[in-house]
Design a protein around this motif. Sequence first.
Motif, short mmCIF file in Angstrom:
data_model
loop_
_atom_site.label_atom_id
_atom_site.label_comp_id
_atom_site.label_asym_id
_atom_site.label_seq_id
_atom_site.Cartn_x
_atom_site.Cartn_y
_atom_site.Cartn_z
N PHE A 143 33.16 19.99 44.96
CA PHE A 143 32.04 19.30 44.09
C PHE A 143 31.85 17.87 44.54
O PHE A 143 30.64 17.61 44.54
N PRO A 144 32.64 17.16 45.03
CA PRO A 144 32.23 15.72 45.44
C PRO A 144 31.37 15.58 46.79
O PRO A 144 30.46 14.72 47.08
N ASP A 145 31.34 16.95 47.49
CA ASP A 145 30.47 17.10 48.69
C ASP A 145 29.21 17.52 48.27
O ASP A 145 28.24 17.55 49.09
N ILE A 146 28.81 17.76 47.31
CA ILE A 146 27.50 18.29 46.61
C ILE A 146 26.81 17.16 45.69
O ILE A 146 27.29 16.64 44.85
N ASP A 147 25.65 16.82 46.44
CA ASP A 147 24.80 15.69 45.72
C ASP A 147 23.95 16.33 44.89
O ASP A 147 23.95 15.93 43.50
N LYS A 148 23.15 17.61 45.09
CA LYS A 148 22.24 18.10 44.14
C LYS A 148 22.49 19.56 44.62
O LYS A 148 22.68 20.14 45.46
N ALA A 149 22.32 20.60 43.49
CA ALA A 149 22.29 21.85 43.62
C ALA A 149 21.32 22.56 42.73
O ALA A 149 20.99 22.02 41.60
N ARG A 150 20.45 23.36 43.19
CA ARG A 150 19.32 24.04 42.30
C ARG A 150 19.30 25.59 42.48
O ARG A 150 19.19 25.84 43.58
N VAL A 151 19.52 26.38 41.69
CA VAL A 151 19.13 27.84 41.78
C VAL A 151 17.95 28.13 42.30
O VAL A 151 17.08 27.58 42.02
N GLN A 152 17.93 29.06 43.17
CA GLN A 152 16.66 29.70 43.87
C GLN A 152 16.24 31.02 43.28
O GLN A 152 17.18 31.67 42.69
N VAL A 153 15.01 31.04 43.05
CA VAL A 153 14.37 32.38 42.61
C VAL A 153 14.48 33.49 43.78
O VAL A 153 13.86 33.21 44.79
N GLU A 154 14.91 34.60 43.62
CA GLU A 154 14.76 35.67 44.41
C GLU A 154 14.13 36.97 43.76
O GLU A 154 14.47 37.56 42.92
N PHE A 155 12.98 37.10 44.51
CA PHE A 155 11.99 38.23 44.25
C PHE A 155 12.54 39.66 44.47
O PHE A 155 12.14 40.51 43.88
#
Length: 169
Positions: A143-155
């Motif tokens: 977790f400390p290595d992650i600055d931001k995370a966002r779910v991606q849409v998969e079509f």
Amino acid sequence: MSTTQSERLRELLEPLVTSQGLDLEEIAVDSVGRKRVLRVVVDSDTGADLDQIADVSRALSARLDDTDAMGNGEYTLEVGTPGAERALTEHRHYVRATDRLVKFQLREGGELVARILAVDEDGLDVEVPGVKGRKATTRRLAFPDIDKARVQVEFSRKDKKDMKEEEEA
């Protein structure tokens, strides 16, 4: 110690949201011209359906009408869920995103797009898709290595059942 309007609203509304079996994810008060909009974002481990959203909206509206939390002016209450491309900011968000494709911005720079396989208290195991015919690889992210995370849409993602049927054919 001064508290902001959003903090006061969270203290007022969070118990109501929790009593409906949901988590209060976000509160925002925005001015749109002369009107104010109170946006409340709720979610749960199993998601929130329209009936739950309607129930919590009615409960929040009644509570706000009984207090002066929004002042005397007009406002619009909007209650919804985080949406398809939600930002992952809490541990529970990562758990809920298991099996989803996520774009990570890493603290040491660089981006990584990978599927979350498992989440524990220290971090997550992800599968990085193979490129140009190469097999996917697994990787551990703390977790400390992650600055931001966002779910991606998969079509066009195949579900596990479709992939299993292809393997058996």
